[in-house]
Design a protein around this motif. Structure first.
Motif, PDB file in Angstrom:
ATOM      1  N   ASN B 495       0.796  -1.229   0.024  1.00  0.00           N
ATOM      2  CA  ASN B 495      -0.022   0.017  -0.032  1.00  0.00           C
ATOM      3  C   ASN B 495       0.848   1.264  -0.189  1.00  0.00           C
ATOM      4  O   ASN B 495       0.726   2.086  -0.943  1.00  0.00           O
ATOM      5  CB  ASN B 495      -0.992  -0.078   1.288  1.00  0.00           C
ATOM      6  N   THR B 496       1.857   1.472   0.997  1.00  0.00           N
ATOM      7  CA  THR B 496       2.454   2.781   1.101  1.00  0.00           C
ATOM      8  C   THR B 496       3.122   3.126  -0.307  1.00  0.00           C
ATOM      9  O   THR B 496       3.119   4.235  -0.494  1.00  0.00           O
ATOM     10  CB  THR B 496       3.302   2.612   2.205  1.00  0.00           C
ATOM     11  N   PRO B 497       3.600   2.254  -1.001  1.00  0.00           N
ATOM     12  CA  PRO B 497       4.310   2.525  -2.256  1.00  0.00           C
ATOM     13  C   PRO B 497       3.404   3.223  -3.297  1.00  0.00           C
ATOM     14  O   PRO B 497       3.691   3.884  -4.097  1.00  0.00           O
ATOM     15  CB  PRO B 497       5.035   1.355  -2.758  1.00  0.00           C
ATOM     16  N   TYR B 498       2.105   2.951  -3.077  1.00  0.00           N
ATOM     17  CA  TYR B 498       1.202   3.331  -3.931  1.00  0.00           C
ATOM     18  C   TYR B 498       0.413   4.817  -3.992  1.00  0.00           C
ATOM     19  O   TYR B 498      -0.195   5.247  -4.651  1.00  0.00           O
ATOM     20  CB  TYR B 498       0.053   2.212  -4.091  1.00  0.00           C
ATOM     21  N   LEU B 499       0.777   5.381  -2.456  1.00  0.00           N
ATOM     22  CA  LEU B 499       0.074   6.475  -2.308  1.00  0.00           C
ATOM     23  C   LEU B 499       0.843   7.823  -3.217  1.00  0.00           C
ATOM     24  O   LEU B 499       1.904   7.810  -3.510  1.00  0.00           O
ATOM     25  CB  LEU B 499       0.379   6.931  -0.805  1.00  0.00           C
ATOM     26  N   ALA B 500      -0.029   8.719  -3.700  1.00  0.00           N
ATOM     27  CA  ALA B 500       0.248   9.608  -4.350  1.00  0.00           C
ATOM     28  C   ALA B 500      -0.046  10.910  -3.366  1.00  0.00           C
ATOM     29  O   ALA B 500      -0.106  11.113  -2.278  1.00  0.00           O
ATOM     30  CB  ALA B 500      -0.720   9.763  -5.576  1.00  0.00           C
TER      31      ALA B 500
END
Lengths: 651, 651
Positions: B495-500
């Protein structure tokens, strides 16, 4: 108000008892009422799905199964393994052997689809083991007795609806408080649910009070009126999630009324009384409430117009309400103060009322110190919606029943100036803008002419404000036309002298005005109008009924009377019907009205002169379809015949 | 379609017979259907007023009396002659002798008010002969035992409501076609009307067809589904003025179905069939209709999506309809094509649907040559309403049942581009904009966390579009947060790597993923996940079920399999529930899902690795009350306990 000293529920010592002697604001009253009633659980019962339409869910419903319950084919075709068709193309048909099975709707597959095979499957059939896609029958060719050929690739999952893709087992299907409509029924049925927990509708006992009330359908005694509030409150309870039980009208007798109230409250979740317009009758109900249970009266007198005499009580946990006696006061306070409580008891979400902005065409006076709600009718003007205030007051049922909604004047304002852009809260979800707007003097002949328009689905709105009010509205472009019957003394002619620029006259019909008297009154039988008036003036016991200043009929009367002001001259109602009623009911012995009204009231009639009932048409609106339909109806044989048979003379 | 050759009603020679072999446009089909049915009289019956709520007036109602029926006092006070008080003032009190009478409500006055006298009168009392105004009791002083003093003038008519001022005898009170609500009940009651002519609700027989249908409440056989259309059509008939009679599901047997249809049509005014999703079943009903009466089939196949297979017929003057079998197709065509006819038969005005403008966030593909109606859910975006198309298709009941309304794509367009401002026709009178909007991957745990919000009256809308779709919506500001469970292979983290930018992570809960198999399957009992997969690969009869590309679970499966592509690899459903269903129903022998789903399906489960189900929160919306309420519920003991007991692990 002597019994209004019950302590506040959260204030058992009754420190603030005196505040009940003062009038509360609308917000204070509602807050106290709700604080004394809530929170409370919504009682639930189980209901068959088939009978659950219109009920409210009492608990969350969780989906007990997947919908669809299995991987389902969405087309008629063949279940295949998509990997078998990976290389298929127009030039490279793939041949699949048919398995010895046809999967219809409702047939559980018995055989797997092995590589190189396909199984015939109908729309809705369960995808067999091994298959991962469906090929539409249209995209296949037979290839021998037990085989098909396919010339295009199939993507995995093609034409398959996977189990749970519509509704997943375990998801919250519907929440408590949901009103069950057909769509909710569908979702519940899809999951196989046949019983649902619904809120038990609160039983609401409705009692009318007052010796003067007669139930609809019974003959009306002199001085009695029909019980309007009983029926309308009962219906409004049903519309807002309650189960209404109407117990009829109880006379103003303390022991009889107390017995009825105790019995009603014991069998119900809520008690609503209405009636008691006079002070004495109201006090009776209040005295009884104080004996019914704790905490008793919560608010008695609310700074609200209409509705000041509203009384809110809670007796042993049950709301007891005394609505004001006037119908519009009763209904508005019910709508504004009781419906929120009723809906909450019924497990329903708060009502969400639609609001629109509309211009007020006339100044509206308001009483300082009370929040005033003004019932309005909406019409479409040149620059947007126009909100006409009801002129009939809170004693009239039509003020509420024919309004589109209401606007609010703050307690600190003594008026709303003409031209104000006001927010109107609607009684219905949408504004249904009328197709034809008639503002002015009303005539029952008008209803005859507009009947075919109504049958054709056109919405006709007629707002009765008198001839001069109608002319003003027409000049402002707020209506299609104004019916008028204005006599100009200078030119001795009707209506034409009153037209302004932008208006044109459409001739309507003639209404014969004349003297009315009770049939058999020897003083008037067989006389001319002039002779009848002379006979009336000669009898000191004779009383007349006049008409209001400004009415064309009034001018005729004044001409007959000259300078004489006989008994009854100051009795000046505003309508032909009121004149007839006054004579029929011995309030007066003679007056002037029109022939059809005299006839309907069974009165003797001496014709005098015709009144011209015409239409000031707003020229800019002449080409509107509804206006054209009206003009056609007015000129039609059917319309003219209807007017003639009602006693009018079309021109 | 061999039986679709019945002649047009206005075309007895059947010249245009061939046109029935082609698909008609929606407008053509509706026009022909209506032309074959109307005009026709609406049958009327007499109804007690107390039972008339919700019915439709079948005729105009003319007011039989004046309301009020007499000149009525609006206050408690004294009936006077205004002329007597013309000179009254603070310094000039006028003394009036009291007449020997008290007029209560319901009391007919017996004595006239002569000059110099006054009569005590209660609110609602009839004004006596001679009097022309009422003075409020507050504005009088007692002046001896039988007299009062008044210090202000009274205008003629003061506090008097004249006879007929509310409702005038002879006026058109209500028009035919009016839906009777509480307000209409009030107007009728005020006139003393206790019986009203109402339209007899058309009897509509509803039959479901299909061997696969099971009625709700009965156990579901393998390959069978619950009958959704029967219940929803029955309810929708009731909602639109019909009296529905549901006759259950009839098997696909020609003689049995024909007997049922004949019997139903003989006893009803209309017959609606639904079901028959497969071609064969549909043909059965069509063949029967052709034998039921003239003119027969009017339209078979309408260029409408959803709803192409709709069949409209008229048999001996009665409409007979075969709805498409898919629930959303059935309901949309019922709503769009049948409801107008039903309402007209019931004497109801056309439904007036509200419309709003909303932006479409994604491209919607459409089939050329068919008018396509797309069910949408509305949420509030930064720049106005956003219309999310339902992704579930016409086979799903929720596409229709959970939609706020629909938008239309013209037959000549092959798509609606993302960003289009479209007109949405609402299914409900208002848009109820949700308080909390969740767009992304759905989890039953989410329903547990939002339960207290729903109880508090907050409307929570959850739109399931998967993790990536949710992230895109969150970036566009179309939701409050997106639930996601995206595994990043590079960082080996969720999840975290996908945050914009503009998004922040709110930790949710962990969901244990693992291998599922049917309990008792010796191949897997007692093994580790890795060993179970090895065992599956070793057995050539063993079939797996996979997950869709992009799912975090799919990554786990692919890691276990390496390069091996076993049987069932291309069976790639999009949800945990579908995997469990495939294994439970022997479509596959093993797959990977989460523990709570395996448990609910009664499957064996071998835990492997936790999935992180978190929330990408739109930071700009963090302070919204509903978002705060959600965060509070997520952190609450109650919320955490609910998650734990359902098999999730809160973090």
């Amino acid at each position: 108000m002597s019994n209004a000293k019950a302590p506040l529920p959260n204030n058992p010592e009754g420190i603030d008892q005196d505040q009940f002697l003062t009038v509360l604001s609308r917000e204070q009253a509602l807050a106290r009422f709700e604080a004394a009633l809530f929170p409370r659980p919504v009682p639930a019962e189980s209901q068959l799905l088939a009978d659950a339409l219109g009920r409210v869910l009492a608990g969350d419903v969780v989906a007990p199964i997947d919908v669809p319950p299995f991987d389902r084919s969405n087309v008629d075709g063949f279940a295949v393994r998509s990997a078998d068709l990976a290389m298929a193309g127009e030039a490279a048909p793939v041949r699949l052997m048919l398995n010895d099975e046809v999967i219809a709707c409702g047939t559980a597959p018995a055989r797997p689809v092995l590589s190189g095979t396909a199984t015939s499957i109908a729309t809705g059939g369960p995808v067999p083991r091994g298959a991962d896609a469906i090929v539409m029958v249209e995209h296949t060719q037979p290839a021998g007795p037990r085989a098909i050929e396919i010339r295009r690739a199939a993507s995995p999952g093609q034409f398959v609806s996977y189990a749970g893709s519509d509704i997943a087992r375990g998801e919250a299907l519907l929440r408590a408080g949901t009103l069950i409509g057909s769509r909710e029924i569908g979702m519940l049925a899809a999951c196989g649910i046949s019983q649902v927990p619904v809120a038990r509708a609160p039983r609401v006992a409705v009692i009318s009070t007052g010796d003067e009330l007669v139930q609809p359908g019974k003959p009306l005694r002199p001085a009695a009126i029909y019980d309007t509030n009983g029926a309308i409150v009962t219906a409004a309870v049903s519309e807002n999630g309650g189960e209404a039980v109407f117990l009829g009208a109880i006379a103003d007798d303390e022991s009889q009324l107390e017995a009825a109230m105790r019995e009603a409250l014991a069998a119900s979740d809520m008690l609503v009384l209405s009636g008691g317009t006079s002070k004495g009758a109201g006090d009776l109900s209040h005295r009884i409430i104080a004996r019914l249970g704790k905490p008793g009266i919560i608010a008695h007198g609310v700074a609200l117009k209409p509705g000041k005499p509203l009384c809110l009580a809670v007796c042993d946990g049950k709301p007891v309400v005394i609505l004001p006696g006037f119908p519009t006061s009763a209904m508005f306070t019910f709508h504004d103060m009781i419906v929120p409580v009723l809906r909450r008891m019924a497990g329903l979400p708060p009502r969400s009322d639609a609001r629109v902005t509309a211009k007020v065409p006339v100044r509206i006076a308001s009483e300082l110190g009370r929040t005033e709600f003004v019932m309005v009718s909406l019409v479409e003007g040149d620059g947007g919606l126009i909100a006409y205030p009801s002129g009939k007051g809170s004693g009239a049922i039509t003020s509420f029943a024919q309004a589109d909604g209401f606007l609010k004047i703050d307690a600190l304002a003594d008026q709303m100036p003409a031209g104000t852009e006001a927010e109107v809260t609607l009684f219905t979800p949408h504004v249904r803008v009328p197709d034809l707007v008639i503002v002015g003097s009303h005539c029952t002949g008008l209803d005859l002419v507009t009947a075919p328009l109504a049958r054709a689905g056109l919405v006709v709105r007629s707002i009765a404000v008198g001839s001069l009010g109608g002319l003003a509205a027409a000049r402002r472009g707020e209506c299609d036309f104004a019916p008028i019957h204005l006599f100009d003394e200078k030119s001795e002619s009707y209506n034409t002298p009153y037209l302004a620029d932008g208006l044109e006259l459409v001739p309507g019909w003639r209404r014969m005005q004349g003297i009315v008297f009770r049939k058999g009154d020897k003083r008037f039988e067989g006389l001319s109008a002039q002779a009848a008036v002379r006979a009336a003036l000669a009898d000191p016991a004779c009383i007349m009924v006049n008409r209001n200043q400004g009415a064309g009929t009034r001018i005729l009367i004044d001409r007959l009377l000259g300078d004489i002001r006989p008994d009854g001259y100051w009795n000046q109602p505003r309508s032909h019907n009121a004149v007839a009623a006054a004579v029929a009911q011995h309030r007066a012995d003679w007056g002037m009205t029109i022939a059809p009204v005299a006839q309907a009231a069974g009165l003797g009639f001496i014709p005098l002169a015709e009144e011209h009932y015409d239409f000031a048409l707003v020229t800019a609106r002449k080409q509107r379809p509804a206006v054209q339909a009206f003009l056609k109806a007015l000129a039609s044989d059917e319309g003219r015949a209807a007017l003639v048979s009602a006693g009018f003379r079309p021109v």
